[in-house]
Design an enzyme around this catalytic site. Structure first.
Site, mmCIF file in Angstrom:
data_model
loop_
_atom_site.group_PDB
_atom_site.id
_atom_site.type_symbol
_atom_site.label_atom_id
_atom_site.label_comp_id
_atom_site.label_asym_id
_atom_site.label_seq_id
_atom_site.Cartn_x
_atom_site.Cartn_y
_atom_site.Cartn_z
ATOM 1 N N HIS A 188 -3.505 1.764 -1.130
ATOM 2 C CA HIS A 188 -4.213 1.369 -2.342
ATOM 3 C C HIS A 188 -3.743 2.159 -3.561
ATOM 4 O O HIS A 188 -3.681 1.638 -4.674
ATOM 5 C CB HIS A 188 -5.712 1.554 -2.125
ATOM 6 C CG HIS A 188 -6.553 1.176 -3.305
ATOM 7 N ND1 HIS A 188 -6.489 -0.082 -3.863
ATOM 8 C CD2 HIS A 188 -7.445 1.874 -4.039
ATOM 9 C CE1 HIS A 188 -7.337 -0.137 -4.894
ATOM 10 N NE2 HIS A 188 -7.917 1.038 -5.026
ATOM 11 N N ASP A 205 -1.955 -1.879 1.112
ATOM 12 C CA ASP A 205 -3.305 -1.617 0.595
ATOM 13 C C ASP A 205 -4.306 -2.319 1.499
ATOM 14 O O ASP A 205 -4.419 -3.539 1.489
ATOM 15 C CB ASP A 205 -3.407 -2.145 -0.837
ATOM 16 C CG ASP A 205 -4.763 -1.848 -1.489
ATOM 17 O OD1 ASP A 205 -5.677 -1.370 -0.786
ATOM 18 O OD2 ASP A 205 -4.895 -2.087 -2.694
ATOM 19 N N SER A 248 -7.814 -1.450 -9.044
ATOM 20 C CA SER A 248 -8.970 -1.094 -8.230
ATOM 21 C C SER A 248 -10.250 -1.476 -8.985
ATOM 22 O O SER A 248 -10.351 -2.606 -9.472
ATOM 23 C CB SER A 248 -8.914 0.402 -7.901
ATOM 24 O OG SER A 248 -9.812 0.749 -6.891
#
Lengths: 615, 615
Positions: free
Chosen positions: B359, B326, B161
């Protein structure tokens, strides 16, 4: 719903009001589904076209969360309507032909009784005391409106998103008043993800210091920021990732200078600022809370002892259309609704439209060339079936399905199209009158139309091609978009007398699984396929050393839709291995149309087999 | 990031502080990328394991938006770390082997200088006056920390991320200090959709009446509701629709009674209330704004004259892993990064992991069996390539690629596996030493390993199978996950000397398109395939009337991975049609290993052809 552009007509409309709208006050008490009642309900509505003498051309349009009664322009001087692309003279929902009605929903803020309305018992706005309403209550108010308008039955009810929930509720709760239902981009029950966005939006409203438990109408400030935040979240969910990228990536870090006081660091941020800021000028936060809660609590299965039980109440044909990039009301939900209708033998057609436009697709012009003709065809289809809702009989062993001895005279046309027609003729002969039939890969409904013309039980087609599906719908045939390689899990054992798979097995990834499935859901199955061991094919292979191209196998090896090559004998061996009985087999030389009995695995280039997987 | 469960360890951690953390104050002025500077920067960091004598075992872990320096437990008494599943003794990032460093990011609120820190120039918290920071500034602070720790080069930098953005920035901006980079669930630039959610969250903070332009530290109330709303939005984006349904649909309308004052009508609502409420207890709204703005403005392509130009700066092998569900940092972004690296001949391996977890997958145990071994294999791979970054030579016509006359002695093993090995041996012989090679469907890298052992140019494999990809990565081979039927658009014309397609053409939907593409990106191509006109196959078809099953065609017709059936002659005809020249052809009888010259289309069951699409 998201506006198609920065400059929508909302302001003009809000300023000019709704000059063609009328308001009807229904005397109360108006009992509510979750208890309590309203002392009276005013309904603000608009109509288009004329109710005919037999009163059978009424079409009710249900609007989405932020819509209103102004579905379309009444004339060229009128403000734009929210569904002008679909509704109007000569359009898919043709107001020259249909009497179209649309009313602002109960709980709304565009003329119909909602939280901002004066409670006649107190003389003050309901505000936070407005009772909890449901989708069913909205529909009940619409039904009362139709009573007043003298409309007993609806030719059709249609709507998208929240409007689709209402249309569905109409079909389930008022089946005797609905002749057909069109559900676009909708669901029987919101996903937890979709729910989440509504919840966060409401929390933003509730925590706005100007919310004051909904009692803000006499105050200087309203919970504008909370409502704007809720609207911004909603907006993102109405679009698709791809649409947003296309629209905002090119000038990602160059926001427009819009007049609203929200973050404007990015192009998409200025858009959200504009949409959020604009929305509070025309919408009431309490209505937003009331309507979004009604959507969120809509759960058809819960209210009727399961989704299938709910769908069993439906009496009319249903058309479902979803959009591939809609992640708020995703296609999977429409599939689930279609499955529940199918499981109860209801008449349903369903199409998943390939679209980039996300949830808003049903309001936008981009996919109108697909859903416009679909809706138009459905609304104007001939009513060919005497019984629109005949559940197929419970599993019974196949009766008189089998080979007929007489062979019709055939012409000598040499083409694959001829072979296909020949194929369908033979298959039609093999299906007894009155049988219920599932046609796998039904195309534009050639076989199903023939069967219906002869008299048949329930008919259903599965197909992938959207154009073919639209043609089926316009012919009043039920067709559901499905990839056969994903199985037939939705159907009960022996739900159909006959399941047909015509010239399609060779294009399947797993022919064995498809065969097993079709003979589970059908008492009998009819399969036609090209014979790869046909002498012409083998001779070609032998003599030229090349992959054969013949009448029955007309495509080059590298781009053929066929990906499985097998002979009649191969097929027979697979059936034996799967425990499937071949009740009869027609091996044909398609060049002559003759049936081959001796040495058929060599002499026939096509076969039609009647099968059963049941003892 | 979302916590895996309602009860995370945040409270315990916040209460107990970070007993193993140390803080290092870097003297200023610390110049910032967008201008301005900080008078000093305190960095709060933790380390695990021991830096070895040659100082080449340091692994830097970059945390995500709401993470901190406490990546893992230091001992059994320690509070849980946010990546305990991956980092620790004997784990994928093995702290017995590596010296792991993790620091709270610049702008954060867990010990490193951020908006809540005291500005030494005023003696008061920076608050809204904290300067705008970037991902590059965060990395610069980390680089300064490494200087202080005496770590000149990193064996690896990894993160997911926002952490992945930092790892990427490390590889691009400090290429001389990074020996490998692992980027999980990340992007070079957030999509407009992902951006939107951050923007709405920040607007909720900005419009919280307690925000006061960020100057709230001396006030009784902080912008808790705004921050909680932002966190709730974030939470939804960290999960997937499927995970949410699984977790919250079963008790959809039965919320838990959590202690936070947000809507609790739905199960998922009580979860969001809990997560939003909890978050404000441990996180600072100004930090949330600062870090999310840094993420949102991260745009590697913009900063370096295009994404490819940015990637051209990378000197180390890069491992990219994304997760199919995601939708915040979608796999398409990882593909784009991989493409840019490939276009510049950089060493990259990439895998899209099939996952339901959205995610957050990179933080959860569910997919650890896939990404754990992948990361472990990459960290511990042998360093076999002397030059980790050798861009393939620009387009040059194929040189000495061709058939060798000498045929090696072969054994008489009769199996498809033997045939496959034989196939690879022959192909290896056909490839000149030093050639750059793209292997389409490279499996676990059997051929590429052989080529590397001999000495080769740049080597790259494309493969679908995740296990095979993981094996390649552990062997220090570059492999990217790709569906060949989607084309090879990422590669330049003649980017490789040789492109290999071994025993795969018959499984392609469109063999013609794959051939055309491989001969565009390769100066030459080598293709091997089974010959469908082999006498054994034709004899079977002729004698038994059944689809042949032979050594070269070993699968039953209904479940074979092969979906295209063609002879050597068919292949030759297609090449002629596509304007592809066959430079040489080896037709083999795989049972004996012998090459067939006469009547090869009948006598060989396998062929290997060397092709060129260039004049």
């Amino acid at each position: 719903m998201a506006d198609a552009a920065f400059d929508s007509s909302d302001a003009a409309r809000a300023a000019g009001g709704l000059p063609h709208a009328r308001t009807l006050t229904l005397p109360g008490p108006f009992a509510l589904r979750l208890g309590g009642s309203l002392p009276e309900v005013a309904v603000c509505y608009e109509t288009y076209g004329t109710l005919n003498a037999s009163r059978d051309n009424a079409v009710y349009v249900c609007h989405a969360l932020s819509g209103d009664s102004h579905v379309a322009r009444h004339d060229e001087h009128d403000a734009p309507g929210w569904w002008d692309i679909l509704v109007g003279p000569g359009k898919a929902v043709d107001t020259d032909r249909f009497f179209v009605i649309c009313a602002n929903v109960l709980g709304g803020c565009r003329g119909t009784t909602g939280p901002a309305s004066i409670d006649p018992r107190t003389g003050r706005p309901y505000g936070g005391d407005f009772p909890r309403i449901t989708i069913a209550d909205m529909v009940a108010a619409q039904a009362r409106l139709l009573d007043e308008l003298g409309v007993e039955r609806l030719h059709a009810v249609l709507g998208g998103s929240m409007g689709g929930m209402m249309a569905l509720c109409w079909a389930v709760e008022h089946p005797e008043r609905v002749d057909s239902a069109i559900l676009l981009a909708t669901t029987h029950c919101l996903s937890s993800q979709a729910l989440s966005f509504d919840i966060v939006g409401r929390n933003a409203i509730f925590k706005d210091p100007n919310y004051n438990n909904g009692q803000y109408y006499d105050r200087e400030h309203k919970p504008d920021h909370g409502l704007a935040i809720a609207r911004m979240i909603g907006h993102v969910t109405y679009l698709s990732d791809r649409t947003m990228s296309r629209k905002f990536d090119p000038d990602r870090e160059h926001p427009r200078d819009v007049a609203y006081a929200y973050e404007k660091e990015f192009s998409v941020g200025s858009y959200l600022a504009y949409q959020g800021g604009r929305f509070v000028e025309r919408f009431d936060a309490n209505s937003y809370v009331a309507l979004s809660l009604a959507m969120d609590h809509f759960n058809l299965g819960r209210d009727h002892g399961g989704l299938e039980a709910a769908m069993a109440r439906v009496r009319c044909p249903v058309l479902l259309a979803s959009f591939s990039s809609d992640w708020l009301f995703p296609p999977a939900h429409s599939r689930r609704m279609a499955d529940a209708l199918l499981a109860r033998g209801r008449r349903v057609s369903a199409l998943e439209i390939e679209s980039d436009c996300g949830h808003d697709a049903f309001l936008l012009e981009n996919d109108l060339p697909v859903y416009g003709p679909l809706i138009e065809g459905f609304l104007n289809r001939p009513r060919s079936c005497p019984d629109p809702c005949s559940p197929p009989p419970q599993a019974e062993p196949a009766a008189n399905v089998g080979l007929r001895a007489d062979e019709p005279a055939t012409t000598n046309v040499r083409s694959i199209f001829y072979a296909n027609r020949l194929d369908l003729e033979r298959i039609e002969e093999l299906i007894p009158a009155g049988a219920s039939v599932l046609d796998l890969g039904c195309g534009a409904g050639q076989l199903l139309s023939r069967l219906r013309a002869r008299g048949s039980g329930a008919l259903l087609g599965l197909e992938l091609d959207p154009v073919a599906i639209t043609q089926c719908v316009a012919r009043d045939l039920c067709v559901v978009q499905r990839d056969l390689d994903r199985g037939l899990g939705v159907f009960r054992d022996r739900q159909f007398d006959v399941v047909v798979l015509s010239q399609t097995l060779q294009a399947m990834r797993r022919p064995d699984l498809v065969l097993r499935e079709m003979l589970r859901v059908g008492a009998t199955g009819i399969v036609s396929f090209p014979n790869f061991a046909h002498e012409a094919a083998v001779r070609q292979l032998l003599e030229t050393g090349s992959s054969p191209v013949t009448e029955a196998l007309p495509f080059p090896w590298w781009s053929s839709p066929s990906i499985r090559f097998f002979s009649i004998r191969d097929f027979e061996a697979l059936c034996a291995q799967l425990g499937i009985r071949i009740l009869s087999r027609i091996a044909i030389d398609s060049a002559t149309g003759r049936q081959m009995h001796d040495d058929y695995n060599r002499r026939a280039d096509m076969a039609i087999c009647v099968l059963s997987g049941w003892d």
